[in-house]
Design a protein around this motif. Structure first.
Motif: not given
Length: 388
Positions: A190-196, A205-208, A215-224, A238-243
Motif C-alpha cells: 500500500n502506498y501514500n502519494f502526496t501530489v505536491f 504508480i505501479n502496483y507490483t 490500496t493507493l492513497t492520493v493526498d492533495f493536502g496543502d495549507p495554501l 483501490i484508490v482513495n483520494f483525500i484532503h
C-alpha cells in the motif's frame, strides 16, 4: 349379364371416389400453397424492413447525416419496396432510432431499431459509464445530479455501453513523454502519494503486488495551494483520494483546481487513469467529508478515467463540492449524501447538488491521446422491436 352389370357399377363408384379424392387433394394443395405463400410473404416483408434499416446505417457510416423524420426509400435486389425513417427522440438508450417498413405482396411489416455510435461519442458526455446511469444514497434528491453541457447537450448514458479505454502500454511508456516529465514509482505494498511532490509531472504508480485490496492513497493536502498540474496513472486495485482542497489535517480549505499535464498546445492528458488488472475489489473513492471542504469546490479540469466503480462521499456534516469540467469515464458512479443546496453555499451563483458536471473541456474535439475506441453506427441489440 349380372356379373357385367356389377363390374360396371363398381368401376363407376371407384371412378367417382377417385375424382372426389383428386378434387379434395387439389383444393388442399391450393389452400396449402396459399398459406405457404402468405407465410413466405410475411417473412420477406420483415427482411425487407430490416434491409431498409441496414441501408440507412450503412449511409450513416459513410458520412451521410439525417435530420429527425428524414426518410429514404428503395428497392431490394429482389424487387421489394422498403422505407427507412430516422428519428432522434429515442427512449431505448440509443442516440437515435430507425423505423423500417417492408412490403412483400399483400403484407407490410414495420420494425424499429435503436442505434448506437462508436465510442468516440462518449467523449461528448459529462458522464459515461459501462453500467449506465448513476446511483445516489442518503440524498434529498436521489435521482438528480447537476449536469450542464453547453457544447453537446449530452449528460449521461442511461444504458450499458462500451467505454473508451486508454492504451495502458502507451501511457506507461516513458519514451512517449518529453524529458523529465514521466515519473514511475514501483511498489508491492500500500502506498501514500502526496501530489505536491510531483507538480507538472505524469506519475505512474505501479502496483507490483498481488493483493486485490492493494490500496493507493492520493493526498492533495496543502495549507495554501489553490491548484496543481499533474496526471496520475495507476494499476492499484483501490484508490482513495483525500484532503481535496484542504490542508493535511482536513481543517482549513479553499476552492481548488486539478489540471492535467498538457500533451500539446490543444490537447491534454487525462487527469487520472485507473486500470488495475486485479478488479475483484477495485474502486476509486473521493472523500470530501472534511471541515475544510465545507462551502468549497474541488474542480477536476480534465478527463477522469477508471475501469472500476467510482464513489464520492460527502458525509453529513459539511457541504463539499466536486465539479467535473470534462468527461468522467467509469464502470459506475455512486455518490453518498450528495444533496441539493437550499441556498448558494459554495458561492457559484446557482443552486446545485454537491456533485457537479460542467462540460467545458471539449474532450470530443480534443480527445486525449492513446485511447482505444470503436467507430461507426450499429444496432443497439436489445432495442429491436416490431409494430403490430
Amino acid at each position: 349379364m349380372r356379373k357385367g352389370y356389377i363390374l360396371i357399377v363398381t368401376t363407376f363408384i371407384i371412378a367417382a371416389m377417385l375424382t372426389g379424392l383428386l378434387y379434395a387433394t387439389n383444393i388442399w394443395m391450393r389452400t396449402h400453397s396459399t398459406e405457404l405463400s402468405e407465410i413466405t410473404q410475411r417473412e420477406i416483408a420483415l427482411y425487407v424492413a430490416q434491409y431498409g434499416i441496414n441501408e440507412m446505417i450503412y449511409n450513416l457510416n459513410v458520412g451521410v447525416t439525417y435530420t429527425n423524420g428524414q426518410s429514404i426509400s428503395g428497392t431490394t435486389p429482389s424487387g421489394y419496396q422498403y422505407t427507412a425513417t430516422y428519428y432522434t427522440n429515442d427512449t431505448f438508450g440509443g442516440v437515435a432510432y430507425i423505423k423500417g417498413v417492408g412490403t412483400a405482396g399483400n403484407f407490410t411489416r414495420t420494425v424499429f431499431a435503436s442505434i448506437t455510435r462508436g465510442t468516440y461519442e462518449a467523449f461528448k458526455y459529462c458522464l459515461y459509464t459501462s453500467n449506465g446511469g448513476f446511483t445516489k444514497t442518503n440524498s434529498n434528491v436521489p435521482n438528480t445530479i447537476t449536469m450542464n453541457n453547453p457544447i453537446y447537450g449530452l449528460t449521461y448514458n442511461t444504458s450499458s455501453a462500451l467505454v473508451p479505454e486508454p492504451d495502458f502500454n502507451q501511457y506507461t511508456n516513458p519514451n512517449n513523454y518529453p524529458p523529465n516529465t514521466f515519473i514511475p514509482i514501483n511498489t508491492k505494498k500500500n502506498y501514500n502519494f502526496t501530489v505536491f511532490n510531483y507538480k507538472d509531472k505524469v506519475v505512474f504508480i505501479n502496483y507490483t503486488g498481488n493483493k486485490p485490496n492493494g490500496t493507493l492513497t492520493v493526498d492533495f493536502g496543502d495549507p495554501l495551494a489553490t491548484s496543481i498540474n499533474i496526471t496520475i496513472i495507476t494499476n492499484f486495485p483501490i484508490v482513495n483520494f483525500i484532503h481535496l482542497g484542504t490542508d493535511s489535517l482536513g481543517i482549513s480549505g479553499r476552492n481548488f483546481t486539478w489540471n492535467p499535464v498538457s500533451y500539446n498546445s490543444t490537447t491534454k492528458y487525462p487527469v487520472f487513469i485507473h486500470k488495475p488488472t486485479l478488479t475483484s475489489r477495485s474502486s476509486v473513492n473521493l472523500n470530501l467529508d472534511y471541515l475544510g471542504n465545507d462551502g468549497n469546490t474541488f474542480t477536476i479540469n480534465g478527463l477522469f478515467y477508471s475501469n472500476s466503480n467510482v464513489s464520492i462521499a460527502y458525509g453529513g456534516s459539511y457541504w463539499g463540492f466536486v465539479d467535473f469540467k470534462a468527461s468522467l469515464f467509469a464502470k459506475s458512479l455512486k455518490t453518498d449524501r450528495d444533496n441539493l443546496e437550499t441556498y448558494d453555499i459554495n458561492r457559484d451563483g446557482r443552486i446545485t447538488t454537491e456533485t457537479i458536471f460542467d462540460y467545458t473541456v471539449d474532450s470530443y474535439k480534443y480527445p486525449p491521446p492513446y485511447f482505444n475506441v470503436f467507430t461507426g453506427s450499429s444496432y443497439l441489440v436489445p432495442s429491436y422491436r416490431e409494430e403490430y
